[in-house]
Design a protein around this motif. Structure first.
Motif, PDB file in Angstrom:
ATOM      1  N   GLY A   1      34.925  38.831  41.878  1.00 18.38           N
ATOM      2  CA  GLY A   1      36.085  39.005  41.512  1.00 18.38           C
ATOM      3  C   GLY A   1      37.086  38.762  42.508  1.00 18.38           C
ATOM      4  N   LEU A   2      38.100  39.033  42.279  1.00 19.39           N
ATOM      5  CA  LEU A   2      39.502  38.992  43.051  1.00 19.39           C
ATOM      6  C   LEU A   2      39.377  39.289  44.416  1.00 19.39           C
ATOM      7  N   GLN A   3      38.797  40.538  44.651  1.00 22.59           N
ATOM      8  CA  GLN A   3      38.592  41.134  45.970  1.00 22.59           C
ATOM      9  C   GLN A   3      37.410  40.849  46.381  1.00 22.59           C
TER      10      GLN A   3
ATOM     11  N   GLY B   1      44.204  44.332  42.120  1.00 22.75           N
ATOM     12  CA  GLY B   1      43.265  44.101  41.064  1.00 22.75           C
ATOM     13  C   GLY B   1      42.201  45.234  41.296  1.00 22.75           C
TER      14      GLY B   1
END
Length: 338
Positions: free
Chosen positions: A211-213, A314
């Protein structure tokens, strides 16, 4: 850690590099039995492939040189020469099959040793979440177990059995200096065994895009001597420190319990029993917060609580409205949790 750096946004990788970590995140800096076996496998494969590459280059140069010196001569493939070339091709094909089989067997035995577990191993359950790690130390005596987050302490010279579980998406647990990678898959439990032969701090990272992080989902494995690990474990089993004499800390504890924080986080010895966020019982004893994003300091804690989405967009921690006085008091309380 030998040195702390106050710049909050440096994060775990650069802080470890500048702060004097015992080794960097590299499979070639092997400090555990599994990692050493993997390093030997890497060296074997690279060495064999390098020799093959050199032989192929020599053969190609030789063929090109012969063709250059007799480029006008017709290619005379008389039957004896055809048979000789056929034998050469057959031998090379056979050697290729033998080498691939050897690599397969070596890889099988090396990876099999990664998950070897014994009856007296220390057992830790690792949960991968977006984007942090839950760490639960298991013990046959339930009162001897405890929970932490994003930081794993292990004793040197002892196998540590890790039970890996993914709670949302697929993650991958990787401490290159101690062992290979192993996935955390929702709905099943995978295992890996790590072992550190000497004290030190070893950086780990999620190795599966989650995911984003994903890039900010790091963790630290600290290998202690057995005596130091026993002292650390006793301290971790204790409830949170109670600094009732400090008015600012007491006010921060009241703010924490009144706000939604207590519904997401656990602090043993208090009424905070949430499970959707990291356990904060001994938060201030960890080197970093936010899965390696920020060094643990009162200023970093205040910045994280004030606006977690700016620092780590996020993530699932909501913005909790706080007045300046409440933020100062809460940061003082969180910094006291040692």
């Amino acid at each position: 850690m030998k040195r702390r750096i106050g710049t909050a946004r440096l994060g775990l990788p650069l802080l470890l590099l500048l702060g004097g970590c015992d080794n960097w995140q590299s499979a070639l800096e092997a400090r555990g039995a599994s990692a050493i076996s993997l390093k030997h496998l890497i060296i074997l494969i690279v060495a064999v492939c390098s020799v093959i590459w050199m032989l192929v280059m020599i053969a190609m140069i030789h063929a090109l040189w012969r063709r250059r010196t007799a480029w006008r001569a017709p290619l005379d493939l008389v039957p004896p020469r055809e048979r000789r070339l056929g034998w050469i091709v057959s031998i090379c094909t056979g050697l290729t099959a033998v080498i691939i089989l050897g690599f397969t067997v070596a890889s099988f035995f090396t990876t099999r040793d990664i998950s070897v577990a014994g009856q007296d191993d220390l057992t830790i359950r690792i949960g991968g979440l977006q984007w942090w790690w839950s760490v639960e130390y298991l013990d046959p005596d339930p009162s001897a177990g405890f929970v932490s987050a994003n930081e794993i302490h292990i004793p040197t010279g002892r196998n540590v059995r890790l039970l890996l579980q993914g709670d949302d998406v697929i993650h991958s647990f990787w401490v290159p200096s101690l062992a290979g990678k192993q996935d955390l898959i929702p709905g099943r439990t995978n295992e890996i065994t790590i072992r550190a032969e000497r004290p030190g701090a070893y950086r780990g990272q999620c190795a599966e895009f989650c995911g984003l992080q994903h890039a900010h989902m790091g963790f630290l494995v600290t290998a202690d001597t057995p005596e130091d690990f026993a002292r650390w474990a006793r301290a971790q089993r204790a409830p949170a420190a109670n600094s009732a004499d400090d008015e600012e800390i007491a006010a921060g504890r009241d703010v924490f319990m009144r706000k939604p924080c207590a519904g997401c986080h656990s602090i043993r010895g208090t009424q905070a029993t949430g499970t959707s966020g990291p356990d904060l019982t001994h938060l201030a004893s960890r080197a970093f917060i936010a899965a390696g994003l920020l060094p643990t300091s009162r200023g970093a804690l205040a910045a994280w609580v004030a606006d977690p989405q700016t620092l780590k967009p996020g993530n699932n921690m909501p913005l909790v409205p706080l007045t300046p006085d409440e933020l100062r008091a809460m940061s003082a309380y969180l910094a006291s949790l040692k």
